[in-house]
Design a protein around this motif. Structure first.
Motif, short mmCIF file in Angstrom:
data_model
loop_
_atom_site.label_atom_id
_atom_site.label_comp_id
_atom_site.label_asym_id
_atom_site.label_seq_id
_atom_site.Cartn_x
_atom_site.Cartn_y
_atom_site.Cartn_z
N GLU A 1 0.81 -1.22 0.00
CA GLU A 1 0.00 0.00 0.00
C GLU A 1 0.85 1.28 0.00
O GLU A 1 0.58 2.20 -0.75
CB GLU A 1 -0.95 -0.04 1.20
CG GLU A 1 -1.95 1.08 1.23
CD GLU A 1 -2.87 1.15 0.01
OE1 GLU A 1 -3.00 0.17 -0.73
OE2 GLU A 1 -3.45 2.23 -0.21
N PHE A 2 1.91 1.32 0.80
CA PHE A 2 2.72 2.55 0.85
C PHE A 2 3.41 2.79 -0.49
O PHE A 2 3.57 3.94 -0.92
CB PHE A 2 3.76 2.50 1.98
CG PHE A 2 4.98 1.64 1.71
CD1 PHE A 2 6.09 2.16 1.06
CD2 PHE A 2 5.02 0.31 2.09
CE1 PHE A 2 7.22 1.37 0.80
CE2 PHE A 2 6.13 -0.49 1.84
CZ PHE A 2 7.23 0.04 1.19
N PHE A 3 3.77 1.72 -1.18
CA PHE A 3 4.42 1.84 -2.48
C PHE A 3 3.41 2.29 -3.53
O PHE A 3 3.69 3.17 -4.35
CB PHE A 3 5.03 0.48 -2.86
CG PHE A 3 5.84 0.52 -4.12
CD1 PHE A 3 7.22 0.68 -4.06
CD2 PHE A 3 5.25 0.40 -5.37
CE1 PHE A 3 7.99 0.73 -5.22
CE2 PHE A 3 5.99 0.45 -6.52
CZ PHE A 3 7.36 0.61 -6.45
N ARG A 4 2.21 1.70 -3.49
CA ARG A 4 1.16 2.06 -4.43
C ARG A 4 0.83 3.55 -4.32
O ARG A 4 0.75 4.26 -5.33
CB ARG A 4 -0.10 1.22 -4.14
CG ARG A 4 -1.19 1.30 -5.20
CD ARG A 4 -2.50 0.71 -4.73
NE ARG A 4 -3.09 1.45 -3.63
CZ ARG A 4 -3.65 2.65 -3.73
NH1 ARG A 4 -3.74 3.24 -4.89
NH2 ARG A 4 -4.15 3.25 -2.66
N GLN A 5 0.71 4.01 -3.08
CA GLN A 5 0.38 5.42 -2.88
C GLN A 5 1.50 6.33 -3.38
O GLN A 5 1.25 7.33 -4.05
CB GLN A 5 0.09 5.69 -1.40
CG GLN A 5 -1.21 5.06 -0.94
CD GLN A 5 -1.52 5.32 0.54
OE1 GLN A 5 -0.93 6.22 1.15
NE2 GLN A 5 -2.42 4.56 1.11
N ALA A 6 2.74 5.97 -3.04
CA ALA A 6 3.87 6.81 -3.46
C ALA A 6 3.99 6.83 -4.99
O ALA A 6 4.21 7.89 -5.59
CB ALA A 6 5.16 6.28 -2.84
N SER A 7 3.80 5.67 -5.62
CA SER A 7 4.06 5.57 -7.06
C SER A 7 2.98 6.27 -7.89
O SER A 7 3.20 6.55 -9.07
CB SER A 7 4.19 4.11 -7.48
OG SER A 7 2.98 3.43 -7.30
N GLU A 8 1.85 6.56 -7.29
CA GLU A 8 0.80 7.29 -8.03
C GLU A 8 1.29 8.65 -8.51
O GLU A 8 0.79 9.18 -9.50
CB GLU A 8 -0.44 7.49 -7.14
CG GLU A 8 -1.33 6.26 -7.09
CD GLU A 8 -2.56 6.51 -6.22
OE1 GLU A 8 -3.52 5.74 -6.36
OE2 GLU A 8 -2.56 7.46 -5.41
N THR A 9 2.25 9.20 -7.81
CA THR A 9 2.74 10.55 -8.16
C THR A 9 3.91 10.50 -9.15
O THR A 9 4.42 11.54 -9.53
CB THR A 9 3.23 11.29 -6.90
OG1 THR A 9 4.40 10.62 -6.39
CG2 THR A 9 2.17 11.30 -5.82
#
Lengths: 286, 286
Positions: free
Chosen positions: B276-284
């Motif tokens: 989840e933390f990676f998914r959120q970061a990679s959205e940007t």
């Protein structure tokens, strides 16, 4: 090079490896009736708790362990209302479980109150839900508690124990799993932290065999990283009472407002993928 | 406690952590024109190769890294025939790639022949396919080689590099990825080892941005354990030329007689699950 006194070092004897974090200011030390609890302030992983010299958790990466010990079982049960946590004195698992609105009561039974005292002081974010009216914190013998629990009175049992040496050892026995089985309702789930897939495969095997020996219907292991533990790779093993493990409430994950940092629906499914060497070894276990 | 001279210790400065293996008999040491190569005999992980003090691989767990750097891309391309490996001097990736019968030619370009000399002596199992007629081992500058490769002459590029410091640094730049893009045929795939998801997220971000900057259509990161690397948790990032990454030949995995110890079809799908933390970061990032 060598590490000077500014490092906290944990040796994993059976793995022939060691892991160390820089920054060794000791901020807590107490010898309880059961074990020695220490907390260090590290440079890059926040606080680090050791019990008898073994790493329990760090501020930086405990979210992975605590989320993976709680959400996979809770989202695999149709309606988890009654939960027991055996061990778990740092309260991180309790905190995750209480994020589920279906849950009506969580009883945490850790033998050592000093662990929770240290957590309150140094991991307050994990203890933020300790005063939730649904939470009951007991400091007692988890096996005796489980043996005395009314049959069918639990939906989920989470065994958030130390390693199978010292006080935690009895939590890996068929006798304890039989008590869990009895206390669980039909469709209930137990999950046990089950060490490193790379170096502790015999322990994982023993857990599968013990769970089946205690009448659990299906057993399945899930995998996740845990950087501060030996090999950085960890597992948990689930046993199901009377059913298979096929009730993942994926739509509920999508609809949920539960905040996580590691867990999500994709991660849930992925965690059960068995590495080839594990798949081959486990074929002989049941 | 502290670690005595019977341990090989690797410090990860940026992570504030250290990893050590017991058993420090040095069986190889050579200062090449580029770097210092050492091999130790450890008690529990077999041989351990370090370059300039950084862990490259151990006998015990390199299978995970080498399988995950090769099979996911090879099984995601419809018919991989022409493969280049940049770096990879220990020949473990080459060995995995050559297990694929569709592959007609693999060119490995590592700048430092001493790495391969050390591998031949101390990791002979990884060099077992070096004499395969489809394999070509070059000891040269991988960037120059890639710049000179005929356009569209490759199906797969595997960047099996050291960390983005020292000689490996240029392999993380947009200029190098542009050369890869040009050398790849339509539908071609590049994969780059991309460090630890926990402590090197800025490097993973840079790789995604650089791949997109070099015109790669889709980028995706996969995750796997690697116990001897910092945090024990590692990643690789794929870029696709002209297509999305949706051609997983799952039936071919099932029908294959390729022997693996970590990789299988289930693991392939699972490896792409984003924490989840990676998914959120990679959205940007894109």
């Amino acid at each position: 090079m060598n590490l000077d006194e500014n490092w906290v070092i944990e040796v994993c004897e059976e793995g022939g490896s060691a892991f160390a974090l820089r920054g060794s200011q000791k901020v807590f030390e107490q010898q309880s009736a059961y074990q020695k609890i220490e907390v260090f302030e590290t440079d890059t992983y926040g606080k680090l708790m050791l019990i008898d010299g073994y790493t329990m958790l760090s501020s930086r990466d405990n979210f992975i362990y605590h989320e993976m010990l709680s959400h996979p079982v809770l989202y695999s049960h149709p309606a988890p209302r009654r939960v027991a946590i055996i061990g778990g004195g740092d309260c991180g698992t309790l905190h995750e479980v209480l994020k589920h609105r279906t849950v009506e009561r969580v009883t945490q039974i850790d033998i050592d109150e000093v662990v929770t005292q240290a957590a309150r002081l140094h991991f307050p974010e994990l203890c933020a839900s300790n005063t939730d009216p649904r939470a009951e914190l007991l400091f007692a013998d988890g096996i005796r508690w489980m043996e005395q629990a009314p049959p069918g009175s639990l939906d989920i049992v989470i065994v958030d124990s130390t390693d199978p040496i010292g006080p935690g050892e009895v939590l890996f026995t068929p006798a304890f799993y039989s008590a869990c089985y009895r206390a669980l309702d039909e469709g209930g789930l137990v999950v046990q932290q089950s060490e490193s897939p790379l170096i502790h495969l015999p322990i994982v095997e023993r857990i599968h065999r013990s769970l089946h020996g205690a009448s659990f219907h299906t057993t399945q292991t899930l995998f996740f990283p845990q950087p501060v533990y030996p090999t950085g790779w960890w597992s948990a093993t689930i046993g199901t009472k009377g059913i298979g493990l096929n009730g993942f409430r994926e739509a509920d994950v999508a609809a949920s407002d539960i905040e996580t940092r590691y867990y999500n629906a994709e991660v849930h499914r992925a965690a059960f993928a068995q590495p080839e060497f594990f798949r081959q070894a486990s074929e002989t276990w049941v």
